[in-house]
Design a protein around this motif. Structure first.
Motif, mmCIF file in Angstrom:
data_model
loop_
_atom_site.group_PDB
_atom_site.id
_atom_site.type_symbol
_atom_site.label_atom_id
_atom_site.label_comp_id
_atom_site.label_asym_id
_atom_site.label_seq_id
_atom_site.Cartn_x
_atom_site.Cartn_y
_atom_site.Cartn_z
ATOM 1 N N SER A 166 9.557 -11.954 -9.752
ATOM 2 C CA SER A 166 7.824 -11.692 -9.834
ATOM 3 C C SER A 166 7.178 -10.874 -10.313
ATOM 4 C CB SER A 166 7.073 -11.715 -8.278
ATOM 5 O OG SER A 166 7.569 -13.139 -8.006
ATOM 6 N N GLY A 167 7.337 -9.641 -10.133
ATOM 7 C CA GLY A 167 6.946 -8.578 -11.254
ATOM 8 C C GLY A 167 7.245 -8.636 -12.748
ATOM 9 N N ILE A 168 8.489 -8.903 -13.060
ATOM 10 C CA ILE A 168 9.124 -9.242 -14.665
ATOM 11 C C ILE A 168 8.189 -9.565 -14.347
ATOM 12 C CG2 ILE A 168 10.925 -10.026 -15.620
ATOM 13 C CD1 ILE A 168 12.824 -8.633 -14.038
ATOM 14 N N GLU A 169 7.697 -11.280 -14.140
ATOM 15 C CA GLU A 169 6.969 -12.555 -14.864
ATOM 16 C C GLU A 169 4.780 -11.837 -15.593
ATOM 17 O OE1 GLU A 169 7.769 -15.233 -11.805
ATOM 18 O OE2 GLU A 169 8.929 -16.209 -12.368
ATOM 19 N N VAL A 170 5.073 -10.844 -14.262
ATOM 20 C CA VAL A 170 3.518 -10.597 -14.039
ATOM 21 C C VAL A 170 4.183 -9.551 -15.518
ATOM 22 C CG1 VAL A 170 1.724 -9.297 -13.584
ATOM 23 C CG2 VAL A 170 3.538 -11.108 -12.127
ATOM 24 N N ILE A 171 4.723 -8.905 -15.599
ATOM 25 C CA ILE A 171 4.574 -8.351 -17.023
ATOM 26 C C ILE A 171 5.181 -8.853 -17.813
ATOM 27 C CG2 ILE A 171 6.086 -6.744 -18.420
ATOM 28 C CD1 ILE A 171 4.494 -5.478 -15.910
ATOM 29 N N GLU A 172 5.550 -9.706 -18.524
ATOM 30 C CA GLU A 172 6.059 -10.680 -19.444
ATOM 31 C C GLU A 172 4.817 -11.091 -19.903
ATOM 32 O OE1 GLU A 172 9.339 -12.887 -18.649
ATOM 33 O OE2 GLU A 172 10.758 -11.341 -18.938
ATOM 34 N N ARG A 173 3.913 -11.640 -18.968
ATOM 35 C CA ARG A 173 2.383 -11.997 -19.837
ATOM 36 C C ARG A 173 1.552 -11.624 -20.098
ATOM 37 N NH1 ARG A 173 3.365 -15.282 -13.992
ATOM 38 N NH2 ARG A 173 1.061 -13.075 -13.186
ATOM 39 N N GLY A 174 2.045 -10.026 -20.093
ATOM 40 C CA GLY A 174 1.574 -8.596 -20.734
ATOM 41 C C GLY A 174 -0.021 -8.243 -19.611
ATOM 42 N N GLU A 175 0.614 -8.473 -18.330
ATOM 43 C CA GLU A 175 -0.372 -8.411 -17.124
ATOM 44 C C GLU A 175 0.165 -6.936 -16.805
ATOM 45 O OE1 GLU A 175 -0.893 -11.447 -15.296
ATOM 46 O OE2 GLU A 175 -2.326 -13.067 -16.799
ATOM 47 N N LEU A 176 -0.961 -6.608 -15.616
ATOM 48 C CA LEU A 176 -0.198 -5.321 -14.919
ATOM 49 C C LEU A 176 -0.334 -5.586 -13.767
ATOM 50 C CD1 LEU A 176 -4.330 -2.796 -14.918
ATOM 51 C CD2 LEU A 176 -2.070 -2.607 -16.653
ATOM 52 N N PHE A 177 0.814 -5.140 -12.999
ATOM 53 C CA PHE A 177 1.641 -5.444 -11.918
ATOM 54 C C PHE A 177 1.922 -4.339 -11.300
ATOM 55 C CE2 PHE A 177 5.594 -5.427 -9.319
ATOM 56 C CZ PHE A 177 5.941 -5.729 -8.880
ATOM 57 N N GLY A 178 0.825 -4.337 -9.610
ATOM 58 C CA GLY A 178 1.123 -2.945 -8.474
ATOM 59 C C GLY A 178 2.545 -2.725 -7.346
ATOM 60 N N ILE A 179 2.133 -1.381 -7.828
ATOM 61 C CA ILE A 179 3.076 -2.252 -7.271
ATOM 62 C C ILE A 179 3.652 -0.721 -5.186
ATOM 63 C CG2 ILE A 179 5.002 -0.977 -8.112
ATOM 64 C CD1 ILE A 179 7.694 -2.738 -7.092
ATOM 65 N N TYR A 180 3.815 -0.857 -4.704
ATOM 66 C CA TYR A 180 3.938 0.695 -3.291
ATOM 67 C C TYR A 180 5.686 1.041 -3.342
ATOM 68 C CZ TYR A 180 -0.682 -1.367 -2.434
ATOM 69 O OH TYR A 180 -2.278 -1.597 -2.500
ATOM 70 N N PRO A 181 6.013 2.100 -4.257
ATOM 71 C CA PRO A 181 6.898 2.671 -4.208
ATOM 72 C C PRO A 181 7.971 2.813 -2.901
ATOM 73 C CG PRO A 181 5.949 3.789 -5.949
ATOM 74 C CD PRO A 181 4.994 2.816 -5.122
ATOM 75 N N GLU A 182 7.105 3.419 -2.280
ATOM 76 C CA GLU A 182 7.279 3.710 -0.388
ATOM 77 C C GLU A 182 8.117 2.634 -0.132
ATOM 78 O OE1 GLU A 182 4.799 7.060 1.354
ATOM 79 O OE2 GLU A 182 3.756 5.595 -0.532
ATOM 80 N N GLY A 183 7.466 1.497 -0.290
ATOM 81 C CA GLY A 183 7.869 0.089 0.752
ATOM 82 C C GLY A 183 7.236 -0.935 0.945
ATOM 83 N N THR A 184 6.326 0.641 2.504
ATOM 84 C CA THR A 184 4.868 0.348 3.331
ATOM 85 C C THR A 184 4.275 0.926 3.360
ATOM 86 O OG1 THR A 184 5.533 -0.257 5.654
ATOM 87 C CG2 THR A 184 6.074 1.689 5.143
ATOM 88 N N ARG A 185 3.346 1.087 4.273
ATOM 89 C CA ARG A 185 1.947 2.580 4.544
ATOM 90 C C ARG A 185 3.178 2.994 5.082
ATOM 91 N NH1 ARG A 185 -2.479 -1.574 7.250
ATOM 92 N NH2 ARG A 185 -0.446 -2.340 7.908
ATOM 93 N N SER A 186 2.096 4.267 4.519
ATOM 94 C CA SER A 186 2.545 5.765 5.639
ATOM 95 C C SER A 186 1.958 5.817 6.805
ATOM 96 C CB SER A 186 1.910 6.484 4.516
ATOM 97 O OG SER A 186 1.757 8.360 5.834
ATOM 98 N N PRO A 187 2.792 6.011 7.722
ATOM 99 C CA PRO A 187 3.036 5.675 9.389
ATOM 100 C C PRO A 187 1.841 7.377 9.738
ATOM 101 C CG PRO A 187 5.054 6.905 8.931
ATOM 102 C CD PRO A 187 4.573 6.384 7.808
ATOM 103 N N ASP A 188 1.791 8.001 8.815
ATOM 104 C CA ASP A 188 1.256 9.849 9.100
ATOM 105 C C ASP A 188 0.034 10.275 7.415
ATOM 106 O OD1 ASP A 188 2.947 9.863 6.903
ATOM 107 O OD2 ASP A 188 4.381 11.913 9.286
ATOM 108 N N GLY A 189 -0.128 9.568 7.030
ATOM 109 C CA GLY A 189 -0.695 10.119 5.443
ATOM 110 C C GLY A 189 0.169 10.991 5.044
#
Length: 251
Positions: free
Chosen positions: A98-121
């Motif tokens: 999905s990310g590659i498809e967004v990029i190939e359309r010339g758009e902005l792709f948002g991602i969280y490298p941590e994979g999930t929310r931080s449990p403690d900041g």
């Protein structure tokens, strides 16, 4: 719908932003952000003129009833893309595709490298799959982003957010074109991910923890369970001691 939601968020919360000039006026880019709150995916798009597409759980789009339809409409309106996360590996591959498809359309792709929310900041180790593979497969620049104080506005488990100002710092684009096509090399993936996480850490000022956030959540859950078990045991011992004292008195 994005503009109406974004306008409402900006009016209500008045987020401050640094580094807007680092977002390209056109063309593809990957926005790699820390992840403190459920609301991160709404505040970041709200301050940008361009649409940002994030990955979201498919369940948000398929829940039944009126509430489910409203939720689906909301997520679509703010640029969320449904991905089936029922299988761990399949989910990762679907997100990358999905990310590659967004990029190939010339758009902005948002991602969280941590994979999930931080449990403690704190900032946790980035997962080397999605971010690095999309970047190396497409050659798109990676723009590090730091969300500030969003965990205070909407802590995990809280539905109603607090009215306070979040902050967003946007760093300069990172160029990984030197590794283009090397998305099958796990050492390169790790190196790219770590470089991005280092830039996010500098922007956010968070303490960095070199383990995955999912592992940290398990540790926290285990510690809470152990504390509850210990508390129950202590109460049981205290109750037994009182029963014993009563028995001694009766004798």
């Amino acid at each position: 719908m994005k503009f109406s939601i974004g306008g409402s968020l900006k009016l209500a919360f008045r987020p401050w932003v640094e580094g807007l000039e680092n977002i390209p006026a056109e063309g593809p880019a990957i926005l790699a952000s820390n992840h403190l709150s459920f609301s991160d995916s709404f505040f970041l798009p709200a301050v940008l003129d361009r649409k940002v597409t994030f990955i979201a759980k498919a369940e948000y789009f398929t829940s039944p009833g009126v509430k489910g339809k409203l939720t689906a409409a909301f997520f679509k309106g703010v640029g969320q893309l449904p991905v089936d996360r029922s299988g761990a590996r399949g989910a990762g591959e679907a997100a990358i595709k999905s990310g590659i498809e967004v990029i190939e359309r010339g758009e902005l792709f948002g991602i969280y490298p941590e994979g999930t929310r931080s449990p403690d900041g704190r900032l946790y180790r980035g997962k080397p799959g999605g971010l690095a593979r999309v970047a190396l497969a497409t050659g798109a620049p990676v723009i590090p982003v730091a969300m500030i104080n969003t965990e205070k506005i909407q802590p995990p488990g809280k539905v109603i957010p607090k009215l306070m100002r979040p902050g967003i710092r946007i760093g300069k684009p990172l160029d990984f074109s030197r590794y283009h096509g090397m998305d099958g090399d796990r050492f390169i993936l790790r190196s790219v991910t770590d470089e991005v996480m280092y830039e996010i850490m500098k922007l956010s000022g968070q303490e960095y923890v070199d383990i995955y956030a999912t592992a940290a959540k398990r540790q926290i859950a285990d510690a809470e369970k152990a504390a509850k078990d210990a508390d129950k045991a202590a109460k049981a011992d205290k109750s037994a001691d009182k029963s014993g004292d009563k028995g001694d008195g009766a004798a």
